[in-house]
Scaffold this motif. Structure first.
Motif, PDB file in Angstrom:
ATOM      1  N   CYS A 184       1.142  -1.423  -0.007  1.00  0.00           N
ATOM      2  CA  CYS A 184      -0.267   0.029   0.055  1.00  0.00           C
ATOM      3  C   CYS A 184       0.397   1.257  -0.218  1.00  0.00           C
ATOM      4  CB  CYS A 184      -0.694  -0.007   1.358  1.00  0.00           C
ATOM      5  SG  CYS A 184      -0.212   0.005   3.084  1.00  0.00           S
ATOM      6  N   LEU A 201      -3.336   5.667   1.543  1.00  0.00           N
ATOM      7  CA  LEU A 201      -4.262   6.010   0.014  1.00  0.00           C
ATOM      8  C   LEU A 201      -5.070   4.828  -0.676  1.00  0.00           C
ATOM      9  CD1 LEU A 201      -4.353   8.180  -1.999  1.00  0.00           C
ATOM     10  CD2 LEU A 201      -2.070   7.052  -3.018  1.00  0.00           C
ATOM     11  N   LYS A 202      -6.489   5.015  -0.991  1.00  0.00           N
ATOM     12  CA  LYS A 202      -6.859   4.049  -1.111  1.00  0.00           C
ATOM     13  C   LYS A 202      -7.210   3.993  -2.544  1.00  0.00           C
ATOM     14  CE  LYS A 202     -10.322   5.405   1.519  1.00  0.00           C
ATOM     15  NZ  LYS A 202     -11.740   6.193   1.402  1.00  0.00           N
ATOM     16  N   THR A 203      -6.821   2.437  -3.418  1.00  0.00           N
ATOM     17  CA  THR A 203      -7.317   2.349  -4.565  1.00  0.00           C
ATOM     18  C   THR A 203      -8.099   1.251  -4.757  1.00  0.00           C
ATOM     19  OG1 THR A 203      -5.528   0.468  -4.338  1.00  0.00           O
ATOM     20  CG2 THR A 203      -4.406   3.153  -4.733  1.00  0.00           C
ATOM     21  N   GLN A 204      -8.087   0.870  -5.895  1.00  0.00           N
ATOM     22  CA  GLN A 204      -9.266  -0.419  -6.517  1.00  0.00           C
ATOM     23  C   GLN A 204      -8.546  -1.999  -6.866  1.00  0.00           C
ATOM     24  OE1 GLN A 204      -9.466   3.046  -8.478  1.00  0.00           O
ATOM     25  NE2 GLN A 204     -10.561   3.044  -6.480  1.00  0.00           N
ATOM     26  N   SER A 254      -7.902  12.237  -5.236  1.00  0.00           N
ATOM     27  CA  SER A 254      -9.098  13.116  -4.428  1.00  0.00           C
ATOM     28  C   SER A 254      -7.833  13.316  -3.598  1.00  0.00           C
ATOM     29  CB  SER A 254      -9.841  12.416  -4.353  1.00  0.00           C
ATOM     30  OG  SER A 254     -10.344  12.871  -2.850  1.00  0.00           O
ATOM     31  N   GLY A 257     -10.674  12.533  -0.158  1.00  0.00           N
ATOM     32  CA  GLY A 257     -10.886  11.258   0.228  1.00  0.00           C
ATOM     33  C   GLY A 257     -10.077  10.270   0.278  1.00  0.00           C
ATOM     34  N   ARG A 258      -8.629  10.863  -0.006  1.00  0.00           N
ATOM     35  CA  ARG A 258      -7.214   9.892   0.206  1.00  0.00           C
ATOM     36  C   ARG A 258      -7.552   9.322  -0.648  1.00  0.00           C
ATOM     37  NH1 ARG A 258      -8.868  10.610   5.692  1.00  0.00           N
ATOM     38  NH2 ARG A 258      -9.325   9.060   5.936  1.00  0.00           N
ATOM     39  N   GLU A 259      -7.877   8.939  -1.571  1.00  0.00           N
ATOM     40  CA  GLU A 259      -8.195   8.127  -2.715  1.00  0.00           C
ATOM     41  C   GLU A 259      -8.006   8.121  -4.159  1.00  0.00           C
ATOM     42  OE1 GLU A 259     -12.227   5.397  -4.141  1.00  0.00           O
ATOM     43  OE2 GLU A 259     -12.693   7.501  -2.969  1.00  0.00           O
ATOM     44  N   LEU A 261      -9.109   7.190  -8.516  1.00  0.00           N
ATOM     45  CA  LEU A 261      -9.769   6.588  -8.601  1.00  0.00           C
ATOM     46  C   LEU A 261      -8.932   6.498 -10.006  1.00  0.00           C
ATOM     47  CD1 LEU A 261     -12.621   9.139  -8.241  1.00  0.00           C
ATOM     48  CD2 LEU A 261     -12.077   6.554  -6.863  1.00  0.00           C
TER      49      LEU A 261
END
Length: 494
Positions: A184, A201-204, A254, A257-259, A261
Motif C-alpha cells: 500500500c 491512500l485507497k485504490t481499486q 482526491s 478523500g485519500r483515494e 480513482l
C-alpha cells in the motif's frame, strides 16, 4: 562507515575516465566500481539537471549505501559523479535508502529513508536534507520517526509533492491485517513544519503484491499518474514476469478523500532488468531514469566479479495518451549519433537482412512495413551467442529470448503488442545494456547481456514471407562525456 573523501574522489575520477573492462557501458550512466543502486532524484536546479542514485563504493553488495550525484545540461556531457550523502550518526546508520529530491524555498532538498535496525527489526526514519554550497547534503531533521500502527517496518521511499499550496509525502508501505500482508501507499501532510499521517491512500487494486515501493505522483494535464513498484505479484502469461514489477495507474487523486480513482496497472518496461524508476519534471517534460537491475538476482550480473554492479537506463521522455504512458529516448541523445557512420535502409524490400554493428555501441531505427509477413525474427549475434526478438503478428506478441547467452541472466519475456500494417523499433545497443522502444514508445524493453566473446554484434532480421518494405537507419554511437556538464565547441570522437 568513515571514508577518505579525497581518496575516493580521486579513484572515481581516474577509473571513470578510462575505458576499463569490455563490459563497461559507454552511453548508459554507471559507476566504475561498487554497487550502483536505483535513482532517487532528478531535479533541474541552477541551470543543471541533478540526478541522484544510491551507491555503495566499497562493495558490490546491496548494503550500506549513500547517494551519489551526477549533473548535466544535456544528458550527454556530465560532471564527474560525487558522493553527496553518506550514512552517519544514528538516524541512518545502516544506509541512506530510497527517497526523492525537490526544490523548496530556493534550495535543493532531499527527503529520504534513513535505514536502521534495532533488535533485528527495521526502525527506519524519514529524513529531510538540504544541498549546501560545497555540494554535500546536510541532514536537517527527522520528519517521520516511525511507521503508524497497523503497518510493518517495510516503510520507506518518501516522495515529496505540493498540491494547492500544501506539502505532502507518499511512502511505500506494507499493511499487515490478521490474514496476510499487502502492499500500500501512505499519505502524509505537512503541518507546522512536520509531516503527519493522513491515512492510507485507497485504490481499486485490492491485494496487489505484498509490499509497494518507490511511490511517486505526476500530473499530465487533468490526469494524475501514480507510480509504484509492487513486490510479490504472481506472474501471468503476458504480464508481471519479473521477480518484482514497476508500473503505474492513471486517473484522479482526491486528497480530501485519500483515494486514487484509476484504471488498470500498466508496467513501465517489459524487459528483464528494470526496477524502481524515478521521474523528474522540467519545462513540462516528464523525464524517467530507471535502474537496470532486478533485486536479489545477483547471479544475473557477472560484472560483480570485476568490481562493479548495475547501470541506469537512458533518459526517457514520457507522454500520456488515452490513459497509457508512451516513452521515447530524450531527443538530446541524438547528438551521440556519429553522422559519418549512418547506413540507410530506406525502401528495401527484403526477406532477410544482416549487418555488423559497432563494438562500442549502435542505434537502429526501423520501420518494417509487414505486407503478408506474419512472423519476424531479429537476432543480435555475439559470435556463437545470441539474443532473439520474435514478433508474432497472429498472436500480437513480442518475445525476447536470452536463452542463447552463456553468462548472466537468461530466460524469456513475452508481452502483447498490437500493430496494423507496420512495426517500428528504436534499438539501442551498448556494450551490455540494450533498450528497445516499440511502436513509438508504446512499449519498452530493457535488459542486459554479457557476451563471452569480445566481438562486435551482428544484427540479423528474417521473416516468414517477403517483407513489403524496410525503412530506417543504423548509427554508431559516441559515448557520454564526464568531467563537465556544459558541451564544449570541440567535437569528440573515438
Amino acid at each position: 562507515m568513515e571514508y577518505d573523501k579525497k581518496e575516493l574522489d580521486s579513484r572515481l575520477k581516474d577509473e571513470l575516465h578510462h575505458a576499463g573492462h569490455r563490459w563497461r557501458n559507454r552511453f548508459h550512466l554507471e559507476l566504475p566500481f561498487g554497487f550502483t543502486g536505483s535513482v532517487k532524484g532528478l531535479v533541474f536546479f541552477q541551470g543543471e539537471y541533478h540526478l541522484f542514485c544510491q551507491w555503495n563504493p566499497f562493495s558490490t553488495k546491496d548494503e550500506n549505501k549513500g547517494w551519489v550525484e551526477f549533473k548535466t545540461r544535456d544528458f550527454v556531457y556530465w560532471t564527474d559523479p560525487k558522493l553527496v550523502l553518506w550514512p552517519t550518526g544514528d538516524d541512518d546508520r545502516d544506509g541512506c535508502g530510497s527517497g526523492s529530491a525537490f526544490i523548496n524555498g530556493g534550495n535543493l532538498r532531499v527527503l529520504y529513508t534513513g535505514k536502521r535496525e534495532e533488535n533485528g527489526k527495521r526502525a527506519n526514519r524519514q529524513i529531510l536534507g538540504t544541498m549546501t554550497k560545497d555540494g554535500i547534503i546536510q541532514k536537517d531533521m527527522v520528519l517521520i520517526k516511525k511507521q503508524p500502527d497497523g503497518y510493518t517496518d517495510l516503510f520507506q521511499g518518501p516522495h515529496f509533492f505540493v498540491r494547492s499550496s500544501h506539502a505532502y509525502a507518499l511512502l511505500g508501505a506494507q499493511a499487515q491485517p490478521t490474514d496476510d500482508a499487502r502492499g500500500c501507499i501512505l499519505l502524509y501532510r505537512e503541518e507546522k513544519g512536520l509531516f503527519r499521517f493522513a491515512g492510507e491512500l485507497k485504490t481499486q487494486l485490492g491485494f496487489f503484491g505484498k509490499v509497494w515501493e518507490c511511490p511517486s505522483l505526476l500530473s499530465f494535464g487533468k490526469h494524475d499518474v501514480l507510480f509504484f513498484s509492487p513486490r510479490g505479484l504472481s506472474g501471468r502469461a503476458f504480464d508481471w514476469q519479473n521477480l518484482f514489477q514497476s508500473g503505474y495507474v492513471t486517473g484522479h487523486l482526491s486528497l480530501s478523500g485519500r483515494e486514487m480513482l484509476h484504471g488498470k496497472f500498466h508496467e513501465l518496461d517489459r524487459g528483464f532488468d528494470f526496477f524502481a524508476p524515478h521521474i523528474g519534471v522540467h519545462e513540462g517534460r516528464a523525464i524517467l531514469f530507471g535502474w537496470m537491475s532486478m533485486p536479489h538476482n545477483d547471479a544475473d550480473y557477472p560484472t560483480g566479479e570485476h568490481g562493479w554492479m548495475h547501470t541506469l537506463t537512458m533518459p526517457r521522455i514520457l507522454s500520456l495518451k488515452q490513459g497509457k504512458l508512451y516513452a521515447k529516448p530524450a531527443p538530446e541523445l541524438k547528438s551521440l549519433r556519429i553522422a559519418s557512420s549512418a547506413r540507410e535502409l530506406s525502401g528495401r524490400a527484403v526477406p532477410s537482412l544482416k549487418t555488423e554493428l559497432a563494438a562500442y555501441g549502435s542505434e537502429i531505427l526501423l520501420n518494417i512495413v509487414l505486407g503478408i509477413t506474419q512472423h519476424l525474427k531479429i537476432e543480435l549475434r555475439y559470435g556463437r551467442e545470441k539474443v532473439k526478438i520474435l514478433y508474432d503478428r497472429e498472436a500480437d506478441t513480442i518475445e525476447i529470448n536470452r536463452e542463447g547467452m552463456k553468462l548472466g541472466g537468461r530466460g524469456v519475456r513475452t508481452f502483447k503488442l498490437y500493430t496494423y500494417h507496420s512495426l517500428t523499433m528504436n534499438i539501442f545497443i551498448d556494450r551490455t545494456a540494450i533498450e528497445i522502444f516499440f511502436q513509438n514508445g508504446e512499449e519498452v524493453a530493457s535488459f542486459l547481456v554479457f557476451p563471452e566473446e569480445d566481438v562486435p554484434p551482428v544484427f540479423y532480421l528474417e521473416a516468414d514471407a517477403p517483407i513489403e518494405k524496410v525503412m530506417g537507419t543504423i548509427w554508431d554511437l559516441d559515448r557520454l562525456r564526464y568531467g563537465e556538464s556544459k558541451p564544449q565547441k570541440r567535437k569528440y570522437r573515438f
